[in-house]
Write an enzyme that holds these catalytic residues in place. Structure first.
Site, PDB file in Angstrom:
ATOM      1  N   GLU A   1      -4.188   2.740   7.409  1.00  0.00           N
ATOM      2  CA  GLU A   1      -4.262   2.467   5.992  1.00  0.00           C
ATOM      3  C   GLU A   1      -4.994   3.828   5.318  1.00  0.00           C
ATOM      4  O   GLU A   1      -4.266   4.234   4.103  1.00  0.00           O
ATOM      5  CB  GLU A   1      -4.802   1.228   5.505  1.00  0.00           C
ATOM      6  CG  GLU A   1      -4.265   0.857   4.274  1.00  0.00           C
ATOM      7  CD  GLU A   1      -5.171   0.860   2.912  1.00  0.00           C
ATOM      8  OE1 GLU A   1      -4.620   1.354   1.755  1.00  0.00           O
ATOM      9  OE2 GLU A   1      -6.419   0.595   3.281  1.00  0.00           O
TER      10      GLU A   1
ATOM     11  N   SER B   1     -10.310  -0.441   4.043  1.00  0.00           N
ATOM     12  CA  SER B   1      -9.571  -0.902   5.082  1.00  0.00           C
ATOM     13  C   SER B   1      -9.260   0.416   5.830  1.00  0.00           C
ATOM     14  O   SER B   1      -8.400   0.974   5.240  1.00  0.00           O
ATOM     15  CB  SER B   1      -8.468  -1.807   4.861  1.00  0.00           C
ATOM     16  OG  SER B   1      -9.006  -3.070   4.037  1.00  0.00           O
TER      17      SER B   1
ATOM     18  N   ARG C   1       0.860  -1.328  -0.004  1.00  0.00           N
ATOM     19  CA  ARG C   1       0.039  -0.119  -0.131  1.00  0.00           C
ATOM     20  C   ARG C   1       0.797   1.368   0.024  1.00  0.00           C
ATOM     21  O   ARG C   1       0.316   2.275   0.547  1.00  0.00           O
ATOM     22  CB  ARG C   1      -0.964  -0.038   1.067  1.00  0.00           C
ATOM     23  CG  ARG C   1      -1.985  -1.132   1.063  1.00  0.00           C
ATOM     24  CD  ARG C   1      -2.868  -0.881   0.019  1.00  0.00           C
ATOM     25  NE  ARG C   1      -4.234  -1.752   0.358  1.00  0.00           N
ATOM     26  CZ  ARG C   1      -4.331  -2.959   0.050  1.00  0.00           C
ATOM     27  NH1 ARG C   1      -3.209  -3.767  -0.349  1.00  0.00           N
ATOM     28  NH2 ARG C   1      -5.437  -3.671   0.169  1.00  0.00           N
TER      29      ARG C   1
END
Ligand code: EPU
Length: 349
Positions: free
Chosen positions: A345, A241, A166
């Protein structure tokens, strides 16, 4: 090109935070962006600067005092075909799922597992979106950017983007330097299914009766799983998320194992994945669920009942402080129970 002052960002972040920015700039081509940067107007734009895509991975924690840039560069085309390898290029402002649909419809493998992820292609390449055992980095040939240092266009190879879980150099290291204009993807015209993640193979088999799947079949299976597990941001505000899945040393994992042993007995296996070099990745969803947060509600916010990794704007009226307060409580409870620190995140602005 559109430049506006005191613009609402409510429809521009999938969390549905009712915030605004001092200035919003939307550009339709790399040429427009370049012209803006060398114009008089540019020097009147309030700082700081922020580039956004579909706002599907952002949490605005307050009104933004500076200038938000948004690319409306929206195109999708095949650029080359070399045997079974096909390159396509998509504008930064092209909806990511439009790219996935195009690939599936044209029998191209590589993006099908990433179907249904909200947001735009430029942001997808910046944050290395991932799902069901695939990441965009696996298919990024190059990212075409405007470089604010050299004031010219630059094509950066996927390798040079320094992709990781990510993240990429666009988020760390070279943050703020490049504005993504388009992304070139390298796809395969021959079957390359990646069905190793969770129940994906079973979901695909159920659609094909066990026959070899097409990319469209995998796409349909992925969309089915996503729809069953994740809230639709058009209905319930969220940013996917909220936390990353923590990667911890094996000794920290053993603390979690002992916790599970005392509660559930020796037959129970804590979900985890080997992360190499003595490290283990544990699903944050599991840690959060163990701490009792699944389906929790407080004021306008909550934890999604089918996937506790997702914080939701349950009523549509949540304010940033409510999300931040819930984030803090979840983080603290996971530290107190397992000694593991969750990191967000979702990018906090
Ligand atoms: N789990 C629970 N309780 C739940 C749900 C999940 O304990 O209610 C545990 C289970 O052990 C399950 C594991 O968590 O096996 C993993 O769950 P899931 O497969 O749903 O995926 P995830 O790890 O929670 C990641 C990505 C998602 C991506 C899915 C599918 C991150 C932070 N999230 O979630 O990406 O869609 O895998 O590949 O890596 C996003 O980035 O916004 C996102 C949604």
């Amino acid at each position: 090109m559109k430049i506006g002052r005191n613009i609402s960002l409510t429809g521009r972040n999938t969390f549905g935070m009712k915030v605004s920015c001092a200035c919003l700039v939307e550009y339709d081509s790399p040429e427009e962006y370049r012209e803006l940067l060398s114009s008089e107007v540019f020097h009147t734009l309030p700082l700081p600067f922020l580039h956004i895509g579909g706002g599907s991975n952002l949490l605005f924690t307050a009104d933004f005092p500076g200038t938000v840039f948004h690319s409306r560069i929206d195109f999708l085309k095949e650029v080359s075909r070399d045997g079974d390898s096909v390159r396509i290029e998509a504008g930064a402002g092209t909806l990511w799922d439009k790219v996935c649909l195009y690939c599936a419809e044209n029998g191209l493998w590589g993006t099908e597992n990433l179907s249904g992820i909200p947001g735009e292609t430029g942001a997808a390449a910046v944050q290395n979106i991932g799902a069901y055992g695939a990441e965009i980095k696996d298919v990024v040939e190059s990212v075409v950017c405007f470089d604010s240092v050299t004031e010219g266009m630059k094509s950066i190879s996927g390798e040079d983007c320094r992709y990781d879980y990510r993240t990429s150099m666009f988020k760390e290291g070279a943050k703020g330097r490049y504005a993504v204009m388009s992304v070139v993807l390298r796809l395969s015209a021959v079957p390359k299914p990646k069905l190793g993640y969770g129940h994906l193979k079973a979901a695909v088999d159920a659609l094909t009766d066990g026959a070899e799947p097409e990319p469209m079949t995998v796409r349909k299976a992925v969309l089915g799983i996503r729809n069953a597990k994740l809230p639709d941001p058009a209905v319930t505000g969220n940013a996917g998320s909220f936390f990353k899945n923590p990667v911890v040393p094996r000794s920290s994992y053993e603390v979690v194992e002992n916790y599970a042993l005392s509660l559930y007995g020796s037959d129970y296996i804590v979900p985890h994945f080997d992360a190499g070099a003595g490290f283990v990745k544990i699903p944050a969803a599991w840690l959060i669920e163990q701490c009792g947060w699944k389906g929790y509600r407080e004021g306008n916010v909550g934890v999604y009942e089918k996937q506790p990794l997702v914080i939701i704007n349950a009523t549509g009226n949540a304010v940033p402080g409510e999300i931040l307060s819930l984030e803090k409580k979840i983080t603290e409870s996971v530290i107190n129970t397992f000694g593991i620190e969750l990191t967000p995140e979702v990018e906090h602005i």
